[in-house]
Design a protein around this motif. Structure first.
Motif, PDB file in Angstrom:
ATOM      1  N   THR A  17       0.806  -1.138  -0.020  1.00 15.13           N
ATOM      2  CA  THR A  17       0.054   0.002   0.005  1.00 15.13           C
ATOM      3  C   THR A  17       0.938   1.179  -0.033  1.00 15.13           C
ATOM      4  O   THR A  17       1.937   1.451   0.818  1.00 15.13           O
ATOM      5  CB  THR A  17      -0.873  -0.010   1.253  1.00 15.13           C
ATOM      6  N   GLU A  18       0.658   2.134  -0.763  1.00 14.12           N
ATOM      7  CA  GLU A  18       1.324   3.466  -0.664  1.00 14.12           C
ATOM      8  C   GLU A  18       0.577   4.649  -0.368  1.00 14.12           C
ATOM      9  O   GLU A  18      -0.769   4.696  -0.643  1.00 14.12           O
ATOM     10  CB  GLU A  18       1.836   3.643  -2.227  1.00 14.12           C
ATOM     11  N   LEU A  19       1.278   5.309   0.428  1.00 20.27           N
ATOM     12  CA  LEU A  19       0.261   6.616   1.047  1.00 20.27           C
ATOM     13  C   LEU A  19       1.023   7.866   0.627  1.00 20.27           C
ATOM     14  O   LEU A  19       2.319   7.862   0.545  1.00 20.27           O
ATOM     15  CB  LEU A  19       0.337   6.553   2.459  1.00 20.27           C
TER      16      LEU A  19
ATOM     17  N   PRO B 154       2.059  11.716   1.170  1.00 16.69           N
ATOM     18  CA  PRO B 154       2.251  12.146   2.440  1.00 16.69           C
ATOM     19  C   PRO B 154       1.621  12.733   3.395  1.00 16.69           C
ATOM     20  O   PRO B 154       1.756  12.383   4.713  1.00 16.69           O
ATOM     21  CB  PRO B 154       3.384  13.461   2.063  1.00 16.69           C
TER      22      PRO B 154
ATOM     23  N   GLN C 210      -3.976   9.413   5.297  1.00 17.33           N
ATOM     24  CA  GLN C 210      -3.609   8.267   6.233  1.00 17.33           C
ATOM     25  C   GLN C 210      -5.062   7.300   5.945  1.00 17.33           C
ATOM     26  O   GLN C 210      -5.956   7.819   5.528  1.00 17.33           O
ATOM     27  CB  GLN C 210      -3.841   8.961   7.670  1.00 17.33           C
TER      28      GLN C 210
ATOM     29  N   LEU D 123      -7.995   5.025  16.446  1.00 13.17           N
ATOM     30  CA  LEU D 123      -7.013   6.206  16.555  1.00 13.17           C
ATOM     31  C   LEU D 123      -7.976   7.218  16.810  1.00 13.17           C
ATOM     32  O   LEU D 123      -7.696   8.170  17.836  1.00 13.17           O
ATOM     33  CB  LEU D 123      -6.161   6.071  15.745  1.00 13.17           C
TER      34      LEU D 123
ATOM     35  N   LEU E 233      -9.622   7.532  20.012  1.00 11.79           N
ATOM     36  CA  LEU E 233      -8.531   7.790  21.290  1.00 11.79           C
ATOM     37  C   LEU E 233      -8.395   9.356  21.362  1.00 11.79           C
ATOM     38  O   LEU E 233      -8.370  10.053  22.391  1.00 11.79           O
ATOM     39  CB  LEU E 233      -7.410   7.013  21.084  1.00 11.79           C
ATOM     40  N   MET E 234      -8.167  10.121  20.161  1.00 15.13           N
ATOM     41  CA  MET E 234      -7.642  11.448  20.175  1.00 15.13           C
ATOM     42  C   MET E 234      -9.043  12.108  20.352  1.00 15.13           C
ATOM     43  O   MET E 234      -8.879  13.162  21.094  1.00 15.13           O
ATOM     44  CB  MET E 234      -7.365  11.776  18.538  1.00 15.13           C
TER      45      MET E 234
ATOM     46  N   LEU F 263      -3.269  16.589  18.087  1.00 12.20           N
ATOM     47  CA  LEU F 263      -3.002  15.161  18.169  1.00 12.20           C
ATOM     48  C   LEU F 263      -3.357  14.597  16.608  1.00 12.20           C
ATOM     49  O   LEU F 263      -2.571  13.564  16.105  1.00 12.20           O
ATOM     50  CB  LEU F 263      -4.415  14.691  19.143  1.00 12.20           C
ATOM     51  N   GLY F 264      -4.069  15.124  15.803  1.00 17.59           N
ATOM     52  CA  GLY F 264      -4.416  14.942  14.522  1.00 17.59           C
ATOM     53  C   GLY F 264      -3.132  15.083  13.892  1.00 17.59           C
ATOM     54  O   GLY F 264      -3.016  14.448  12.670  1.00 17.59           O
TER      55      GLY F 264
ATOM     56  N   ALA G  13      -0.213  12.365  15.120  1.00 16.92           N
ATOM     57  CA  ALA G  13      -0.427  10.881  14.961  1.00 16.92           C
ATOM     58  C   ALA G  13       0.193  10.439  13.247  1.00 16.92           C
ATOM     59  O   ALA G  13       0.824   9.335  13.509  1.00 16.92           O
ATOM     60  CB  ALA G  13      -2.197  10.706  14.860  1.00 16.92           C
ATOM     61  N   PRO G  14      -0.107  11.095  12.349  1.00 15.59           N
ATOM     62  CA  PRO G  14       0.482  10.831  11.218  1.00 15.59           C
ATOM     63  C   PRO G  14       2.262  10.865  11.215  1.00 15.59           C
ATOM     64  O   PRO G  14       2.844   9.991  10.520  1.00 15.59           O
ATOM     65  CB  PRO G  14      -0.145  11.627   9.863  1.00 15.59           C
TER      66      PRO G  14
ATOM     67  N   MET H 155       3.238   7.710  12.993  1.00 19.15           N
ATOM     68  CA  MET H 155       2.986   6.841  12.149  1.00 19.15           C
ATOM     69  C   MET H 155       4.351   6.546  10.991  1.00 19.15           C
ATOM     70  O   MET H 155       4.796   5.452  10.925  1.00 19.15           O
ATOM     71  CB  MET H 155       1.950   6.834  11.365  1.00 19.15           C
ATOM     72  N   ARG H 156       4.607   7.943  10.758  1.00 17.84           N
ATOM     73  CA  ARG H 156       5.659   7.635   9.842  1.00 17.84           C
ATOM     74  C   ARG H 156       7.334   7.462  10.593  1.00 17.84           C
ATOM     75  O   ARG H 156       8.092   6.799  10.028  1.00 17.84           O
ATOM     76  CB  ARG H 156       5.947   8.973   9.084  1.00 17.84           C
TER      77      ARG H 156
ATOM     78  N   ASP I  89       0.008   0.790  15.251  1.00 16.66           N
ATOM     79  CA  ASP I  89      -1.288   1.509  15.967  1.00 16.66           C
ATOM     80  C   ASP I  89      -1.130   1.415  17.341  1.00 16.66           C
ATOM     81  O   ASP I  89      -1.412   2.412  18.037  1.00 16.66           O
ATOM     82  CB  ASP I  89      -2.700   0.724  15.672  1.00 16.66           C
TER      83      ASP I  89
ATOM     84  N   VAL J 268       1.548   3.854  18.438  1.00 15.86           N
ATOM     85  CA  VAL J 268       1.184   5.301  18.159  1.00 15.86           C
ATOM     86  C   VAL J 268       0.070   5.703  19.428  1.00 15.86           C
ATOM     87  O   VAL J 268       0.151   6.800  19.997  1.00 15.86           O
ATOM     88  CB  VAL J 268       0.593   5.659  16.813  1.00 15.86           C
ATOM     89  N   GLN J 269      -0.964   5.021  19.669  1.00 12.22           N
ATOM     90  CA  GLN J 269      -1.843   5.061  20.540  1.00 12.22           C
ATOM     91  C   GLN J 269      -1.009   5.162  21.838  1.00 12.22           C
ATOM     92  O   GLN J 269      -1.521   6.129  22.804  1.00 12.22           O
ATOM     93  CB  GLN J 269      -3.023   4.225  20.603  1.00 12.22           C
TER      94      GLN J 269
ATOM     95  N   LEU K  86       0.577   8.547  22.175  1.00  8.55           N
ATOM     96  CA  LEU K  86      -0.593   9.863  22.173  1.00  8.55           C
ATOM     97  C   LEU K  86      -0.715   9.797  23.664  1.00  8.55           C
ATOM     98  O   LEU K  86      -1.166  11.056  24.282  1.00  8.55           O
ATOM     99  CB  LEU K  86      -1.432   9.607  21.236  1.00  8.55           C
TER     100      LEU K  86
ATOM    101  N   ALA L  40       4.804   2.036   3.306  1.00 11.53           N
ATOM    102  CA  ALA L  40       4.497   3.311   2.745  1.00 11.53           C
ATOM    103  C   ALA L  40       5.775   4.005   2.203  1.00 11.53           C
ATOM    104  O   ALA L  40       6.920   4.060   2.562  1.00 11.53           O
ATOM    105  CB  ALA L  40       3.893   4.047   3.798  1.00 11.53           C
TER     106      ALA L  40
ATOM    107  N   SER M 109       7.539  10.647   3.445  1.00  7.76           N
ATOM    108  CA  SER M 109       6.996  11.854   3.050  1.00  7.76           C
ATOM    109  C   SER M 109       7.936  12.912   2.857  1.00  7.76           C
ATOM    110  O   SER M 109       9.245  12.608   2.866  1.00  7.76           O
ATOM    111  CB  SER M 109       6.223  12.266   4.338  1.00  7.76           C
TER     112      SER M 109
END
Lengths: 224, 175
Positions: free
Chosen positions: A2-4, A6, A9, A15, A18-19, B27-28, B31-32, B35-36, B48, B51-52, B55, B103, B106
């Motif tokens: 899978t490619e994302l 930048p 998500q 998640l 939780l946030m 937080l938003g 999180a990414p 992840m990276r 996951d 990351v959780q 956070l 992935a 970035s």
């Protein structure tokens, strides 16, 4: 595979939930400040020093207003080591990659000159060394320094528990080093001995054993 | 909104003052980033959770961030601490289940390189870093790692143990 891109998500409901929950629970917090801990520490050290002097008395040369050079050297070395170590402890509560707090290593290396010089002189004067090693005052130096060190460690440990120390073993070592230096500094106001062998042995033992105790005990108190 | 240092620091200041919207935004953005940072540093199944976990640590220790200092090095220190803790607790996994979702890196690669986990692994001697990657990240068994790396099985165990210990002591260092 899978490619994302930048900023893209994959959806992640857990998640996100939780946030959302953390944001809903957020309450105002006062950023952790070092100054109150410093004030408590200085107050405790002063109280310990005053009590010790009231009990054991001031050095004769200080009473006469003519401090011996060894007293001044010990004062300077222990004060610098104590201050630099306390600063490093306080910094441990505010982590940050790349924050350098290596000053305590230089101060500790300089302080090591005392036990090293003491050891060299002990080789040259074995009888004097034996007398200093058997001195009852030496055990008193150790007891008083360690008791004051334990007192000084309390506000530092509480500070670390409120912060986020990411290297608990280093933080523990620093708490011990700082407490031991300050404890020995307080006892130094009473200590009547000016021998390099005595200083290297008993002061070295006091600071060293406090550092070892801090390294062993404190991490389990501040780990999170 | 971009997740640059100034923006994140401003949002964290507001979060410390109790601003829920700013905190959610922070937080938003974090999180990414996490992840990276963590991608390919733990098994995908653990990503996951890690990351959780990070956070939550940010939430619990948010008072330890000093508004006079940059935010990202603080976040990186918290993240590294949780990551090393996770590696210590990680068990050997089935290698076939790993890394099926690699992935693209970035545009923040430079930042990630400076603050991320690779740099921490890079502080270790080669054999220790290789043993940790093989056993704790890729999930190989000790026997498989020994065969691949040309180290004895006992040396793999020693290198993993010593490497993790060294990483734990250097969590906030950046050489």
């Amino acid at each position: 595979m899978t490619e994302l891109s930048p900023n893209q998500q994959l959806p992640n409901p857990a998640l996100d939930a939780l946030m959302d929950r953390l944001a809903a629970d957020v309450a105002p917090v006062q950023p952790l400040e070092d100054r109150p801990t410093m004030l408590v520490l200085v107050t405790l050290l002063l109280v310990a020093a005053v009590l010790m002097l009231a009990w054991l008395g001031l050095r004769p040369d200080l009473m006469a207003g003519q401090p011996h050079p060894m007293f001044l050297l010990r004062c300077g070395t222990l004060a610098v080591l104590g201050l630099v170590s306390v600063a490093a402890v306080l910094a441990q509560a505010h982590p940050g990659v790349g924050r350098s707090n290596a000053g305590w290593k230089v101060a500790a290396a300089m302080a090591l000159l005392f036990p090293l010089s003491g050891a060299i002189m002990a080789l040259d004067q074995p009888e004097h060394a034996m007398a200093m090693a058997g001195s009852a005052s030496g055990w008193e130096c150790l007891r008083m320094s360690l008791a004051t060190a334990a007192l000084c460690a309390v506000p530092m440990v509480l500070h670390l528990r409120r912060g986020a120390p990411v290297a608990p073993h280093r933080a523990g070592l620093l708490v011990g080093l700082a407490g031991g230096s300050l404890g020995a500094l307080a006892y130094n106001l009473h200590c009547p001995y000016d021998s390099m062998v005595y200083t290297g042995l008993w002061y070295g033992l006091a600071v060293g054993s406090a550092a070892v105790a801090g390294r062993l005990v404190v991490p389990r108190l501040v780990r999170w | 909104m971009t997740s640059d240092e100034a923006t994140l620091a401003r949002l964290m200041c507001a979060a410390q003052a109790g601003d829920a919207m700013a905190y959610r935004q922070l937080l938003g953005m974090a999180a990414p980033l996490l992840m990276r940072w963590f991608r390919r540093k733990v098994a995908p199944a653990d990503l996951d959770d890690l990351v959780q976990d990070t956070l939550l640590a940010v939430h619990q220790r948010r008072a330890s961030w000093d508004p006079a200092r940059p935010f990202l090095p603080w976040l990186a220190a918290i993240a590294r601490y949780r990551w090393v803790d996770r590696l210590r607790r990680a068990r050997v996994r089935d290698a076939d289940a790993l890394f099926d979702d690699i992935a693209v890196e970035s545009g923040e690669a430079a930042l990630i390189g400076r603050l991320g986990c690779d740099r921490l692994l890079g502080m270790l001697p080669g054999p220790q870093a290789a043993a940790i990657r093989a056993v704790k990240i890729e999930g190989l068994s000790v026997i498989e790692a020994a065969a691949r790396l040309g180290q004895s099985e006992s040396m793999i165990k020693v290198n993993v143990h010593r490497g993790l210990k060294r990483m734990a002591a250097a969590v906030d260092e950046d050489r």
